[in-house]
Design a protein around this motif. Structure first.
Motif, PDB file in Angstrom:
ATOM      1  N   PHE A  15       0.844  -1.187   0.000  1.00  0.00           N
ATOM      2  CA  PHE A  15       0.000   0.000   0.000  1.00  0.00           C
ATOM      3  C   PHE A  15       0.879   1.237   0.000  1.00  0.00           C
ATOM      4  CE2 PHE A  15      -2.301  -3.376   2.222  1.00  0.00           C
ATOM      5  CZ  PHE A  15      -3.431  -3.443   1.450  1.00  0.00           C
ATOM      6  N   ASP A  16       0.371   2.318  -0.559  1.00  0.00           N
ATOM      7  CA  ASP A  16       1.114   3.574  -0.633  1.00  0.00           C
ATOM      8  C   ASP A  16       1.218   4.184   0.764  1.00  0.00           C
ATOM      9  OD1 ASP A  16       2.324   5.932  -1.353  1.00  0.00           O
ATOM     10  OD2 ASP A  16       0.547   6.781  -2.318  1.00  0.00           O
ATOM     11  N   PRO A  17       2.441   4.270   1.317  1.00  0.00           N
ATOM     12  CA  PRO A  17       2.574   4.836   2.674  1.00  0.00           C
ATOM     13  C   PRO A  17       2.293   6.336   2.730  1.00  0.00           C
ATOM     14  CG  PRO A  17       4.728   4.360   1.747  1.00  0.00           C
ATOM     15  CD  PRO A  17       3.715   3.843   0.765  1.00  0.00           C
ATOM     16  N   LYS A  18       2.315   7.011   1.590  1.00  0.00           N
ATOM     17  CA  LYS A  18       2.078   8.451   1.565  1.00  0.00           C
ATOM     18  C   LYS A  18       0.609   8.810   1.364  1.00  0.00           C
ATOM     19  CE  LYS A  18       6.670   9.460  -0.171  1.00  0.00           C
ATOM     20  NZ  LYS A  18       7.454  10.078  -1.243  1.00  0.00           N
ATOM     21  N   SER A  19      -0.244   7.795   1.235  1.00  0.00           N
ATOM     22  CA  SER A  19      -1.659   8.052   1.013  1.00  0.00           C
ATOM     23  C   SER A  19      -2.274   8.721   2.234  1.00  0.00           C
ATOM     24  CB  SER A  19      -2.392   6.743   0.719  1.00  0.00           C
ATOM     25  OG  SER A  19      -3.777   6.973   0.618  1.00  0.00           O
ATOM     26  N   ARG A  20      -3.089   9.726   1.993  1.00  0.00           N
ATOM     27  CA  ARG A  20      -3.745  10.440   3.085  1.00  0.00           C
ATOM     28  C   ARG A  20      -5.125   9.870   3.372  1.00  0.00           C
ATOM     29  NH1 ARG A  20      -3.578  16.508   1.639  1.00  0.00           N
ATOM     30  NH2 ARG A  20      -4.445  16.656   3.709  1.00  0.00           N
ATOM     31  N   ASP A  21      -5.524   8.882   2.592  1.00  0.00           N
ATOM     32  CA  ASP A  21      -6.824   8.245   2.755  1.00  0.00           C
ATOM     33  C   ASP A  21      -6.778   7.259   3.922  1.00  0.00           C
ATOM     34  OD1 ASP A  21      -9.434   7.592   2.265  1.00  0.00           O
ATOM     35  OD2 ASP A  21      -9.018   6.335   0.526  1.00  0.00           O
TER      36      ASP A  21
END
Length: 51
Positions: free
Chosen positions: A21-27
């Protein structure tokens, strides 16, 4: 009644532990999915949850 997924993979399936998963995602959804992934790949926790 809960049905626990068979850990034996079928042809063409991806192992849950290999999903990144994208660790920078703000979701919030990726964080939730990381938690569910941890439960699924940790046998002790998985057994407690599914009992």
């Amino acid at each position: 009644m809960r049905l626990v997924k068979n850990p034996q993979l079928q042809f063409g399936e991806t192992d849950i532990s290999e999903i990144r998963f994208d660790p920078k995602s703000r979701d919030d959804v990726p964080q939730l999915l990381k938690g569910l992934q941890y439960i699924y790949i940790t046998p002790e926790v998985r057994e407690q949850v599914f009992t």
